[in-house]
Design a protein around this motif. Structure first.
Motif, PDB file in Angstrom:
ATOM      1  N   TRP A  62       0.859  -1.178   0.000  1.00 27.89           N
ATOM      2  CA  TRP A  62       0.000   0.000   0.000  1.00 27.89           C
ATOM      3  C   TRP A  62       0.898   1.231   0.000  1.00 27.89           C
ATOM      4  CZ3 TRP A  62      -0.578  -4.331   2.860  1.00 27.89           C
ATOM      5  CH2 TRP A  62      -1.787  -5.038   2.784  1.00 27.89           C
ATOM      6  N   GLU A  88      -5.034  -1.162  -7.580  1.00 25.30           N
ATOM      7  CA  GLU A  88      -6.271  -0.397  -7.459  1.00 25.30           C
ATOM      8  C   GLU A  88      -6.081   0.693  -6.421  1.00 25.30           C
ATOM      9  OE1 GLU A  88      -9.496  -2.651  -5.750  1.00 25.30           O
ATOM     10  OE2 GLU A  88      -8.102  -3.899  -4.583  1.00 25.30           O
ATOM     11  N   VAL A  90      -7.546   2.422  -3.273  1.00 22.35           N
ATOM     12  CA  VAL A  90      -8.466   2.089  -2.191  1.00 22.35           C
ATOM     13  C   VAL A  90      -8.435   3.207  -1.160  1.00 22.35           C
ATOM     14  CG1 VAL A  90      -8.240  -0.399  -2.547  1.00 22.35           C
ATOM     15  CG2 VAL A  90      -6.668   0.774  -0.987  1.00 22.35           C
ATOM     16  N   THR A  91      -9.382   3.181  -0.245  1.00 23.14           N
ATOM     17  CA  THR A  91      -9.468   4.232   0.759  1.00 23.14           C
ATOM     18  C   THR A  91      -9.619   3.646   2.152  1.00 23.14           C
ATOM     19  OG1 THR A  91     -11.871   4.409   0.548  1.00 23.14           O
ATOM     20  CG2 THR A  91     -10.550   5.838  -0.859  1.00 23.14           C
ATOM     21  N   ARG A  98      -6.670   8.094   0.611  1.00 21.58           N
ATOM     22  CA  ARG A  98      -6.493   7.247  -0.557  1.00 21.58           C
ATOM     23  C   ARG A  98      -5.089   6.653  -0.586  1.00 21.58           C
ATOM     24  NH1 ARG A  98      -6.174  10.172  -4.776  1.00 21.58           N
ATOM     25  NH2 ARG A  98      -7.078   8.839  -6.379  1.00 21.58           N
ATOM     26  N   ARG A 101      -3.074   0.233  -3.773  1.00 25.10           N
ATOM     27  CA  ARG A 101      -2.877  -1.131  -3.295  1.00 25.10           C
ATOM     28  C   ARG A 101      -2.479  -2.014  -4.470  1.00 25.10           C
ATOM     29  NH1 ARG A 101      -7.828  -5.143  -1.612  1.00 25.10           N
ATOM     30  NH2 ARG A 101      -6.584  -7.001  -1.083  1.00 25.10           N
ATOM     31  N   PRO A 328      -7.088  -1.507   3.456  1.00 26.01           N
ATOM     32  CA  PRO A 328      -8.049  -2.459   2.900  1.00 26.01           C
ATOM     33  C   PRO A 328      -7.358  -3.722   2.383  1.00 26.01           C
ATOM     34  CG  PRO A 328      -8.570  -0.241   2.168  1.00 26.01           C
ATOM     35  CD  PRO A 328      -7.237  -0.160   2.857  1.00 26.01           C
TER      36      PRO A 328
END
Length: 369
Positions: A62, A88, A90-91, A98, A101, A328
């Protein structure tokens, strides 16, 4: 307004006026200048390249994204490349911070990912004479008054906040008193790993009022919140040298893996979000010279002390203001903050401070408009 408040504002105004009018004379006489001023936007390409360990099962990483759109920072774009089987944006579910990932297959022999963010920045400045009522989402202000895992607002934190702000009648006076108390009472401890854990109760009870930016600016935020003033940490990275020749207030663009820096801001109704950075005052006092300068009136310290109450230099890029961050897809628990690259495999979460063994590199390049 208290004596310390009057002193701070007068000193700030005097230094800013003299610095802008007579920089040549000041430098010729040997005095130091540190006076951020609203200038043109600068554009940086912030590049993070990460090479996770191979041969340890499926891997995830991340990377924080510069996620603030303000009158002192705006992101043009984020782009990435590498051999992840999936990438992607992600949050964090609570804060909305933000991050990119990436997931790598277990049999990937040489996992790698490069993220490039193009970000515009400029110095952040305040005009203390312009009392213009500001507006903010009430939910944002409530979040900026709430405790977090590393920022309890009761016990020793509340007791200390009440002691510091006794007699203050306005939020500006409270903030001024807290800023002055941190610079006068706390100190930077260079041996603390990274930016520090941000455990503000420990700073008040265990470390001798010592730490690094996440500890000291985090303490500022916690004391402000405990005093009823909305405040938050801002997590980012220094991307260029200081324009004012302070080596401790800039980054080396070719190697920014250790240039992460946490700042702070407070919400004042007549000004909006206002920049604060007492931790950098303490950094200059402790590390700008070989000797430890303990006098705030020292000509090396005074301009920084005055300016960082309300201003900061635009050689720094912010990622987010999030705390207790959930990654996430992670099997591990929340992070106190997201300022470093993160990763995990079957052996567990990587050491975010081990840029060489975790193997990530952060660089920045200033580019044309």
């Amino acid at each position: 307004m208290t004596y310390s408040s009057r002193r701070g504002f007068l000193k700030l105004g005097l230094l800013a006026g003299v610095a802008s009018a007579l920089p040549g004379i000041l430098r010729a006489e040997g005095a130091r200048v540190y006076a951020p001023a609203r200038t043109a936007w600068r554009t940086f390409e912030l590049r993070t390249t990460i090479v996770p360990p191979a041969g340890q099962g499926a891997t995830q990483v991340w990377l924080p994204l510069p996620d603030l759109a303000t009158d002192w920072q705006r992101t043009r774009d984020d782009r990435w490349s590498g051999n992840a089987m999936k990438t992607e944006i992600v949050t964090d579910p609570a804060s909305g911070a933000r991050m990119l990932r990436a997931s790598f297959a277990a049999d990937e022999a040489a996992p790698t990912l490069t993220l490039i963010s193009t970000v515009e920045t400029r110095d952040r400045v305040i005009d203390w004479s312009a009392n213009t009522p500001a507006q903010e989402d009430p939910a944002v202000l409530r979040a900026a008054l709430a405790p977090s895992r590393m920022k309890p607002l009761d016990g020793v934190v509340l007791k200390t906040a009440r002691s510091i702000t006794a007699g203050a009648t306005t939020d500006v006076e409270k903030v001024r008193a807290i800023y002055d108390w941190i610079v006068a009472t706390c100190h930077r401890e260079p041996s603390v790993p990274g930016c520090g854990p941000g455990d503000i109760a420990a700073v008040l009870t265990q470390t001798g009022y010592a730490g690094k930016c996440a500890d000291l600016n985090g303490l500022f935020v916690g004391l402000a919140r405990a005093s009823g003033v909305p405040a938050r940490d801002v997590y980012g990275v220094r991307v260029a040298p200081s324009a004012f020749d302070y080596k401790q207030l800039g980054g080396t663009p070719e190697k920014l893996s250790g240039a992460q820096h946490c700042r702070a801001e407070v919400w004042l109704e007549d000004y909006g979000w206002v920049a604060m950075d007492p931790a950098d005052v303490l950094k200059v006092m402790r590390q700008e010279r070989e000797d430890w300068i303990k006098d705030r009136e020292n000509p090396l310290i005074a301009p920084v002390d005055a300016a960082l109450f309300g201003n900061w230099e635009g050689n720094w890029i912010a990622y987010n203001t999030a705390s207790d961050v959930i990654l996430p897809g992670s099997s591990a628990g929340p992070l106190p903050f997201l300022m470093y690259p993160q990763g995990e495999n079957r052996a567990g979460r990587f050491d975010e401070l081990a840029a060489d063994t975790f193997s990530y590199k952060i660089t920045a390049e200033e580019v044309g408009a």
